[in-house]
Design a protein around this motif. Structure first.
Motif, PDB file in Angstrom:
ATOM      1  N   ARG A  89       2.280   8.681  -0.871  1.00  0.00           N
ATOM      2  CA  ARG A  89       1.151   7.759  -1.054  1.00  0.00           C
ATOM      3  C   ARG A  89       1.464   6.582  -1.949  1.00  0.00           C
ATOM      4  O   ARG A  89       0.566   5.802  -2.275  1.00  0.00           O
ATOM      5  CB  ARG A  89      -0.055   8.536  -1.611  1.00  0.00           C
ATOM      6  N   SER A  91       2.909   2.895  -2.978  1.00  0.00           N
ATOM      7  CA  SER A  91       3.046   1.612  -2.284  1.00  0.00           C
ATOM      8  C   SER A  91       4.515   1.199  -2.361  1.00  0.00           C
ATOM      9  O   SER A  91       4.986   0.820  -3.441  1.00  0.00           O
ATOM     10  CB  SER A  91       2.169   0.550  -2.950  1.00  0.00           C
ATOM     11  N   ASP A 122       0.935   8.873   6.578  1.00  0.00           N
ATOM     12  CA  ASP A 122       0.589   8.244   5.296  1.00  0.00           C
ATOM     13  C   ASP A 122       1.703   7.311   4.843  1.00  0.00           C
ATOM     14  O   ASP A 122       1.463   6.179   4.426  1.00  0.00           O
ATOM     15  CB  ASP A 122       0.390   9.312   4.201  1.00  0.00           C
ATOM     16  N   ARG A 126       1.915   2.954   5.023  1.00  0.00           N
ATOM     17  CA  ARG A 126       2.181   2.175   3.806  1.00  0.00           C
ATOM     18  C   ARG A 126       3.436   1.312   3.956  1.00  0.00           C
ATOM     19  O   ARG A 126       3.517   0.216   3.398  1.00  0.00           O
ATOM     20  CB  ARG A 126       2.293   3.116   2.608  1.00  0.00           C
TER      21      ARG A 126
END
Ligand SMILES: [Mg+2]
Length: 235
Positions: A89, A91, A122, A126
């Motif tokens: 998760r 960035s 996920d 990103r």
């Protein structure tokens, strides 16, 4: 190349080690996990230790291995889950490779573009957001969003065909992993191109003889004159 002449072309790209270096994502993810580890276990060099293991070829248990090396205990399943979540998760700090950025620009207005990528959705979402490329593709398929659909399952490629098929349309897949990337598009009659990047994780690998791609390049720059000539020769 495909047997029948085509008048339009849909170029479908892989993501990791095709448009950016997967190593950069891994390093970025370990840094994010390192921030979490620093708070939880007061270890300050987690990312460097984890990346060393990665470069040595270790896979699947790097988080556990580093924590054990640092005598962290007890390590709970919840700790590992938190680290995996931090990795997926975060960035990512990644960039399009220069030839990939140029190639995407070259394709604009010439070809339809698609993206087919494996991996946890996920993470993949990103990556696409960090690269700011989502608007370039008519269709993006993240196989991790479907059950048992990762390559070489043909479902993603069939979906692209269903979405973008048009009279005279040809399909081409450009990707880096010789073991899993080319089998399905070859079966469907697509043109397949391997990008073998110097620092790609699969650069030294070879796939089965019967799933060898039609063409191999070390840079997407090589493809621009090829595609230009195809479409200036009466297509
Ligand atoms: Mg790849």
């Amino acid at each position: 190349m495909q047997k029948e002449p085509f008048r339009r072309l849909c170029i479908v790209l892989d993501l990791d080690d095709t448009l950016f270096l997967e190593r950069d994502y891994v390093r970025s993810g370990f840094t994010a996990v390192g921030d979490w580890v620093k708070d939880r276990f007061q270890i300050h060099d987690f990312a460097a230790r984890a990346y060393d293991y990665f470069e040595q070829g270790r896979r699947g248990d790097i988080f556990d291995a580093v924590l054990k090396d640092c005598c962290c205990s007890p390590i709970t399943a919840a700790d590992i889950d938190s680290m995996v979540a931090a990795y997926r998760r975060h960035s990512p700090k990644i960039s399009l490779l220069p030839d990939a950025a140029d190639f995407l620009l070259f394709c604009q207005g010439r070809f339809d573009l698609g993206l087919v990528t494996d991996g946890h959705p996920d993470s993949q979402r990103r990556k696409v957001a960090a690269l700011n490329i989502q608007h370039l593709f008519a269709v993006i398929v993240m196989t991790g969003e479907w059950p048992n659909a990762s390559k070489p399952n043909p479902r993603a490629f069939q979906h692209i065909e269903e979405r973008l098929a048009a009279p005279g349309m040809g399909f081409c897949y450009i990707a880096d992993n010789p073991v899993k990337d080319f089998q399905a598009p070859l079966t469907l009659g697509w043109t397949t191109i391997r990008i073998r990047r110097e620092y790609g994780l699969y650069a030294s690998g070879e796939g089965p003889v019967d799933t060898r791609p039609h063409l191999e390049v070390s840079s997407l720059d090589s493809l621009k004159p090829l595609f230009d000539s195809l479409f200036s020769a009466g297509n």
